[in-house]
Design a protein around this motif. Structure first.
Motif, PDB file in Angstrom:
ATOM      1  N   VAL A  21      39.207  42.338  37.031  1.00  0.00           N
ATOM      2  CA  VAL A  21      38.917  41.544  36.104  1.00  0.00           C
ATOM      3  C   VAL A  21      40.006  41.168  35.140  1.00  0.00           C
ATOM      4  O   VAL A  21      40.569  42.056  34.308  1.00  0.00           O
ATOM      5  CB  VAL A  21      37.683  41.916  35.268  1.00  0.00           C
ATOM      6  CG1 VAL A  21      37.286  40.895  34.288  1.00  0.00           C
ATOM      7  CG2 VAL A  21      36.494  42.021  36.082  1.00  0.00           C
ATOM      8  N   GLY A  64      40.457  35.010  32.234  1.00  0.00           N
ATOM      9  CA  GLY A  64      40.438  33.811  32.859  1.00  0.00           C
ATOM     10  C   GLY A  64      39.662  34.091  34.024  1.00  0.00           C
ATOM     11  O   GLY A  64      39.085  35.115  34.416  1.00  0.00           O
ATOM     12  N   ARG A  65      39.444  33.032  35.029  1.00  0.00           N
ATOM     13  CA  ARG A  65      38.827  33.198  36.407  1.00  0.00           C
ATOM     14  C   ARG A  65      39.610  33.932  37.352  1.00  0.00           C
ATOM     15  O   ARG A  65      40.878  33.870  37.457  1.00  0.00           O
ATOM     16  CB  ARG A  65      38.330  31.840  36.803  1.00  0.00           C
ATOM     17  CG  ARG A  65      37.236  32.134  37.849  1.00  0.00           C
ATOM     18  CD  ARG A  65      36.435  30.886  38.069  1.00  0.00           C
ATOM     19  NE  ARG A  65      35.471  31.448  38.929  1.00  0.00           N
ATOM     20  CZ  ARG A  65      34.541  30.414  39.646  1.00  0.00           C
ATOM     21  NH1 ARG A  65      34.747  29.049  39.310  1.00  0.00           N
ATOM     22  NH2 ARG A  65      33.496  30.854  40.452  1.00  0.00           N
ATOM     23  N   MET A  66      38.792  34.818  38.148  1.00  0.00           N
ATOM     24  CA  MET A  66      39.241  35.478  39.408  1.00  0.00           C
ATOM     25  C   MET A  66      39.884  34.148  40.219  1.00  0.00           C
ATOM     26  O   MET A  66      39.421  33.443  40.424  1.00  0.00           O
ATOM     27  CB  MET A  66      38.542  36.269  39.834  1.00  0.00           C
ATOM     28  CG  MET A  66      38.099  37.726  39.365  1.00  0.00           C
ATOM     29  SD  MET A  66      36.674  38.542  40.117  1.00  0.00           S
ATOM     30  CE  MET A  66      37.283  39.093  41.476  1.00  0.00           C
ATOM     31  N   LYS A  67      41.189  34.814  40.628  1.00  0.00           N
ATOM     32  CA  LYS A  67      41.778  33.964  41.730  1.00  0.00           C
ATOM     33  C   LYS A  67      41.320  34.035  43.002  1.00  0.00           C
ATOM     34  O   LYS A  67      41.145  32.945  43.747  1.00  0.00           O
ATOM     35  CB  LYS A  67      43.257  34.212  41.715  1.00  0.00           C
ATOM     36  CG  LYS A  67      43.986  33.730  40.388  1.00  0.00           C
ATOM     37  CD  LYS A  67      44.077  32.334  39.986  1.00  0.00           C
ATOM     38  CE  LYS A  67      44.764  32.149  38.929  1.00  0.00           C
ATOM     39  NZ  LYS A  67      44.604  30.669  38.146  1.00  0.00           N
ATOM     40  N   ARG A  68      40.915  35.266  43.348  1.00  0.00           N
ATOM     41  CA  ARG A  68      40.717  35.491  44.793  1.00  0.00           C
ATOM     42  C   ARG A  68      40.037  36.825  44.688  1.00  0.00           C
ATOM     43  O   ARG A  68      39.977  37.646  43.882  1.00  0.00           O
ATOM     44  CB  ARG A  68      41.758  35.651  45.817  1.00  0.00           C
ATOM     45  CG  ARG A  68      42.596  36.603  45.469  1.00  0.00           C
ATOM     46  CD  ARG A  68      43.686  36.696  46.512  1.00  0.00           C
ATOM     47  NE  ARG A  68      44.350  35.255  46.365  1.00  0.00           N
ATOM     48  CZ  ARG A  68      45.538  35.084  47.089  1.00  0.00           C
ATOM     49  NH1 ARG A  68      45.971  35.695  47.959  1.00  0.00           N
ATOM     50  NH2 ARG A  68      46.072  33.705  46.979  1.00  0.00           N
ATOM     51  N   MET A 112      32.270  31.419  33.991  1.00  0.00           N
ATOM     52  CA  MET A 112      32.281  32.244  35.257  1.00  0.00           C
ATOM     53  C   MET A 112      33.000  33.311  35.176  1.00  0.00           C
ATOM     54  O   MET A 112      32.895  34.423  35.936  1.00  0.00           O
ATOM     55  CB  MET A 112      32.791  31.344  36.362  1.00  0.00           C
ATOM     56  CG  MET A 112      31.976  30.191  37.198  1.00  0.00           C
ATOM     57  SD  MET A 112      30.520  31.205  37.981  1.00  0.00           S
ATOM     58  CE  MET A 112      29.254  30.408  36.883  1.00  0.00           C
ATOM     59  N   PRO A 113      34.172  33.419  34.410  1.00  0.00           N
ATOM     60  CA  PRO A 113      34.728  34.841  34.348  1.00  0.00           C
ATOM     61  C   PRO A 113      33.763  36.036  34.238  1.00  0.00           C
ATOM     62  O   PRO A 113      34.352  37.028  34.665  1.00  0.00           O
ATOM     63  CB  PRO A 113      35.857  34.476  33.060  1.00  0.00           C
ATOM     64  CG  PRO A 113      36.079  33.065  33.143  1.00  0.00           C
ATOM     65  CD  PRO A 113      34.996  32.386  33.696  1.00  0.00           C
ATOM     66  N   ASP A 118      31.971  36.177  37.791  1.00  0.00           N
ATOM     67  CA  ASP A 118      33.024  36.433  38.849  1.00  0.00           C
ATOM     68  C   ASP A 118      32.699  37.780  39.567  1.00  0.00           C
ATOM     69  O   ASP A 118      32.502  38.033  40.735  1.00  0.00           O
ATOM     70  CB  ASP A 118      34.297  35.932  38.872  1.00  0.00           C
ATOM     71  CG  ASP A 118      34.487  34.362  38.758  1.00  0.00           C
ATOM     72  OD1 ASP A 118      33.519  33.770  39.259  1.00  0.00           O
ATOM     73  OD2 ASP A 118      35.667  34.048  38.332  1.00  0.00           O
ATOM     74  N   PRO A 119      32.905  38.860  38.883  1.00  0.00           N
ATOM     75  CA  PRO A 119      32.894  40.075  39.314  1.00  0.00           C
ATOM     76  C   PRO A 119      31.541  40.208  40.038  1.00  0.00           C
ATOM     77  O   PRO A 119      31.490  40.918  41.372  1.00  0.00           O
ATOM     78  CB  PRO A 119      33.063  41.192  38.138  1.00  0.00           C
ATOM     79  CG  PRO A 119      33.469  40.448  37.079  1.00  0.00           C
ATOM     80  CD  PRO A 119      32.957  38.920  37.188  1.00  0.00           C
ATOM     81  N   ARG A 174      37.676  29.221  53.343  1.00  0.00           N
ATOM     82  CA  ARG A 174      37.978  30.780  52.622  1.00  0.00           C
ATOM     83  C   ARG A 174      36.610  31.570  52.710  1.00  0.00           C
ATOM     84  O   ARG A 174      36.567  32.106  51.485  1.00  0.00           O
ATOM     85  CB  ARG A 174      38.660  30.659  51.568  1.00  0.00           C
ATOM     86  CG  ARG A 174      40.150  30.103  51.338  1.00  0.00           C
ATOM     87  CD  ARG A 174      40.925  30.055  50.108  1.00  0.00           C
ATOM     88  NE  ARG A 174      40.703  31.319  49.337  1.00  0.00           N
ATOM     89  CZ  ARG A 174      40.833  31.228  47.970  1.00  0.00           C
ATOM     90  NH1 ARG A 174      41.238  30.263  47.266  1.00  0.00           N
ATOM     91  NH2 ARG A 174      40.627  32.242  47.214  1.00  0.00           N
ATOM     92  N   ASP A 211      36.635  35.174  51.975  1.00  0.00           N
ATOM     93  CA  ASP A 211      36.930  35.814  50.628  1.00  0.00           C
ATOM     94  C   ASP A 211      35.673  36.070  50.059  1.00  0.00           C
ATOM     95  O   ASP A 211      34.926  35.108  49.745  1.00  0.00           O
ATOM     96  CB  ASP A 211      37.778  34.654  49.985  1.00  0.00           C
ATOM     97  CG  ASP A 211      38.174  35.082  48.635  1.00  0.00           C
ATOM     98  OD1 ASP A 211      37.465  35.924  47.776  1.00  0.00           O
ATOM     99  OD2 ASP A 211      39.494  35.044  48.295  1.00  0.00           O
ATOM    100  N   LEU A 257      34.969  36.303  46.813  1.00  0.00           N
ATOM    101  CA  LEU A 257      34.758  35.518  45.724  1.00  0.00           C
ATOM    102  C   LEU A 257      34.172  34.326  46.080  1.00  0.00           C
ATOM    103  O   LEU A 257      33.122  33.667  45.588  1.00  0.00           O
ATOM    104  CB  LEU A 257      35.962  35.248  45.108  1.00  0.00           C
ATOM    105  CG  LEU A 257      35.819  34.766  43.610  1.00  0.00           C
ATOM    106  CD1 LEU A 257      34.996  35.426  42.709  1.00  0.00           C
ATOM    107  CD2 LEU A 257      37.168  34.347  42.800  1.00  0.00           C
TER     108      LEU A 257
END
Lengths: 643, 157
Positions: free
Chosen positions: A382, A385-389, B50-51, B54-55, B87, B90, B92
């Protein structure tokens, strides 16, 4: 007050029904029906209502109907097309110049010198990229390009692009070294002009006579110390004795003076005459005895001085013997010379090897990062900002490599570069990457990179240079270096350190003139074995004993021809000190000799005075006076008197 | 329609941007009849949040992609030209895509509740505010109209 133009014309039955379906209020439906009566042609035409208020209402209703219509919105579609097409059109017209600028900047950052890109042409539909010229300016001469590629032609694979991969089927062109430029190079801001000259610059390599000083063995030094100690002791004892005798002689002189100052006795005073003569006779005997002692000292002086000279000669001889042995190539301890040469070689090869290893390690780490970029399992960290991938999960998909140049070929007068499958993902390509670089008259290398699991080594290859110049510094040896070596990187551990092994032969030749190095210095071939394991480096140098024989000869010749000054540099300071002390002793002996001469003169003077006094006594002596038994000087007096 | 648009915005917020998958959903949504303000607004708000999500979506995507049942089918799918650009291997992207699509009914209900709550407690105040502002600044009047643009003729939401 006009309604929207889309309702001004004749409306079909279908559209009228559609509009009516959108209206839920019966008042609105009635108003709409009144506004759009059916015509003779079967279509509905707008008829403005007489009531202004109702006319305004129907206008508002139609406006809402228009907004709420289904189907594509022309304006929105146009905006969307513009959003998509503008970058595409922009790329078509400006992509080449943008790409050329980016390529130039990226290569300048990487190479650190001025890079020229001429006519970069990307042809997406043809699947090719053409570059007329790519030149890297020389770092020392702004009017020369050290490396130039011309007529670069790359055909990339569209099928790979569908798989989000970039594969160049063939990249070819011509290459040249040290081509002249039409305009001077404009170097990047952080470029230091002339910072790097040709060849290898190895600072910190110094060789002095001190390295050879230890060649004088300890036995010689001990001998010198003993000789000096013995000679000094003898000189000290002898001087002490001479000083004592000198004091005695001085006292004797005083006694003689007192004797001579005494008045002669009366002629009738036989007793007085007798004692006076007796006293004179004794003093004469003392003078004779001292003369004998001085003669003995003179003999001792000769002997001791000779001994001191012999000691000096012996010391010098010992030193010279050592030096002669060096000069005659016999006293060089092979181990000592090996160690000395090894030290020199390590100081030459060590930094370069370490530097080369660091460079290779960086390349390997970058390759590893590239290879594992998408496959890393811990990229889900983490961050701000947002995760790139996320994590890329492996599926058995048949994919081309992420980046590959299937066939690489550059040919030129002085250089040729050939390769197959240059890139990453050797497992996807099904073959290892092989690169061959041949710079005529300088270096040729074969490099294989194989990232497949079954591969024995990640990187392996060999390198052979052809007599490249090297220098240890302004006052250090230098010349030409020729290398034949192989290297391989087995694997990289999690800490990023690679198991790196390199071994081969290095020949140092054409020495410059420093110390005993010079054009006649024979080449020095040696084998090296450099390895790293878990960040620990190990460098071993192996020198063939045979190759040292001509070196011994050269060093011996150097010592012989370099004269005393150079020879003295080879003699340790202690030995020099001992020899100087012995020389001083010999001088001291010479000084002592003059002291003895003074003593002899003193005794001669005293003897003359005594003799004269005795002559005077003899003349004034009454005839009947019995004379004491005399010898020496007074013996003549006695005989004269008939004794 | 507003709730529908908002739900689509949330779905697109879950899918990481600058991926082909995102464009595949975004472009059609720009062409069909939607409340664009609600769609784009909710997508923007969702992107900001979203951050934090995301996890979780990445973990969910990895969990899904790691199922053995998907191994062969996904291998065959990703061997098709063009699919690499999606993708979907991936975690995510896959997690965001799954949350966006599979959770769409949930996002729709959530959006519906939000719209009703808005209309009950905030709509009048906001309309009044924009009306007052619109009188002073003509540009804000457009916003006022945009807020109520999705209302069907006749007043139904």
């Amino acid at each position: 007050m006009r309604i929207h133009r889309s309702f001004r014309g004749a409306l079909k039955e279908k559209k009228i029904r559609s509009i009516r379906g959108m209206l839920t209020d019966s008042t609105q439906i009635k108003l709409f029906d009144d506004s759009f009566p059916r015509g003779e042609d079967g279509k509905y035409h707008y008829s403005k209502l007489s009531d202004e208020k109702n006319a305004e209402k129907i206008k508002v209703i139609l406006k809402k109907v228009r907004k709420a219509r289904s189907g594509p919105r022309t304006l929105r579609l146009i905006i969307l097309i513009l959003i998509i097409s503008v970058p595409v059109v922009f790329s078509l017209f400006f992509l080449d110049s943008l790409a050329a600028g980016s390529l130039e900047k990226a290569l300048e950052t990487l190479s650190g010198t001025d890079v020229t890109v001429v006519n970069f042409d990307i042809r997406p539909l043809e699947g090719s990229v053409i570059l007329d010229k790519l030149a890297f300016a020389s770092e020392t001469d702004p009017m020369v390009d050290s490396l130039v590629f011309t007529g670069l032609d790359a055909d990339f694979s569209w099928s790979a692009v569908f798989f989000r991969r970039f594969v160049i089927d063939e990249l070819s062109g011509a290459a040249a070294l040290n081509a002249s430029r039409e305009t001077a190079a404009v170097y990047p801001e952080n470029f230091e002009a002339g910072s790097r000259s040709g060849g290898f610059n190895l600072s910190g390599f110094q060789t002095t006579s001190a390295d050879l000083a230890e060649l004088i063995p300890d036995e010689t030094l001990n001998l010198l110390k003993n000789l000096r100690g013995s000679a000094e002791q003898k000189n000290k004892d002898w001087t002490a004795r001479v000083n004592r005798e000198s004091d005695d002689i001085t006292t004797l002189g005083e006694k003689i003076s007192v004797y001579l100052s005494k008045p002669l006795p009366e002629k009738t005073d036989i007793q007085g005459w007798t004692s006076m003569i007796e006293e004179g006779k004794n003093l004469g005997g003392d003078v004779s005895a001292k003369s004998t002692v001085v003669e003995q000292f003179e003999n001792e002086l000769k002997t001791e001085s000779l001994d001191a000279r012999k000691a000096l000669e012996k010391g010098r001889s010992a030193i010279n013997n050592d030096l002669n042995m060096i000069q005659n190539n016999f006293s060089f301890n092979d181990e000592m010379l090996n160690r000395w040469v090894e030290t020199a070689v390590i100081s030459i090869a060590g930094p370069k090897a370490a530097s080369a290893y660091q460079k290779i390690r960086k390349i390997v780490l970058r390759l590893k990062a590239k290879t594992q970029d998408d496959d890393s399992s811990d990229s889900g960290v983490v961050r701000k900002g947002r995760m790139k991938r996320g994590r890329v999960v492996y599926f058995p998909a048949v994919l081309p490599p992420r980046f590959s140049i299937r066939l690489l070929s550059f040919e030129g007068d002085n250089i040729s570069v050939n390769g197959t499958n240059i890139g990453i993902d050797q497992d996807l390509a099904g073959a290892a990457s092989r690169l061959s670089i041949n710079i005529k008259s300088l270096v040729s290398t074969e490099l294989t990179i194989d990232g497949r699991e079954t591969a024995e080594n990640l990187i392996s290859g060999d390198l052979s240079s052809r007599a490249a110049p090297w220098s240890g510094g302004p006052d250090a040896p230098g010349g030409l270096i020729t290398v034949q070596s192989m290297f391989n990187v087995g694997s990289i551990n999690p800490e990023g350190y690679a198991d790196f092994i390199s071994q081969g032969q290095v020949v140092l030749s054409d020495w410059n003139s420093v110390l005993f190095f010079g054009p006649s210095t024979p080449p020095l071939p040696f084998y090296y074995n450099f390895s790293t394991d878990d960040g620990k480096t190990d460098l071993k140098i192996q020198i063939e004993p045979k190759s040292l024989i001509p070196w011994k000869k050269v060093i011996g010749d150097y010592l012989l021809s370099s004269g005393d000054e150079q020879l003295k540099k080879v003699i340790p300071a202690e030995a020099e000190e001992e020899l100087l002390a012995l020389e001083k002793l010999i001088k001291d002996w010479d000084d002592n000799k003059s002291m003895l001469e003074n003593l002899s003169l003193q005794l001669d003077s005293q003897k003359s005075k005594i003799d004269a006094a005795m002559d005077d006594l003899t003349e004034g002596l009454p005839v009947d006076i019995p004379l004491p038994g005399a010898s020496g000087v007074l013996g003549g007096v006695g005989s004269l008197l008939g004794n | 329609m507003i709730a529908f648009s908002m739900a689509v915005g949330i779905t697109l917020a879950f899918i990481p941007g600058v991926t082909l998958l995102w464009f595949i959903f975004f472009i059609p949504m720009m062409l069909v009849r939607l409340n664009q303000a609600a769609f784009l607004g909710m997508m923007a708000v969702g992107k900001l949040l979203m951050p934090f999500a995301d996890p979780f979506s990445e973990g969910l995507g990895f969990f899904i992609l790691s199922r053995p049942v998907l191994y062969e089918p996904m291998g065959r799918f990703l061997s098709l030209p063009g699919t690499s650009w999606l993708r979907l291997n991936d975690s995510l992207v896959a997690g965001g895509f799954f949350l966006g699509i599979a959770g769409w009914p949930l996002w729709f209900l959530f959006s519906l509740i939000l719209v009703r709550l808005y209309r009950r407690y905030l709509a009048v105040k906001v309309k009044t505010l924009f009306g007052k502002l619109g009188e002073k600044v003509p540009l804000l009047k457009k916003l006022s109209l945009a807020v109520s643009a999705g209302r069907r003729i006749g007043g139904a939401a």
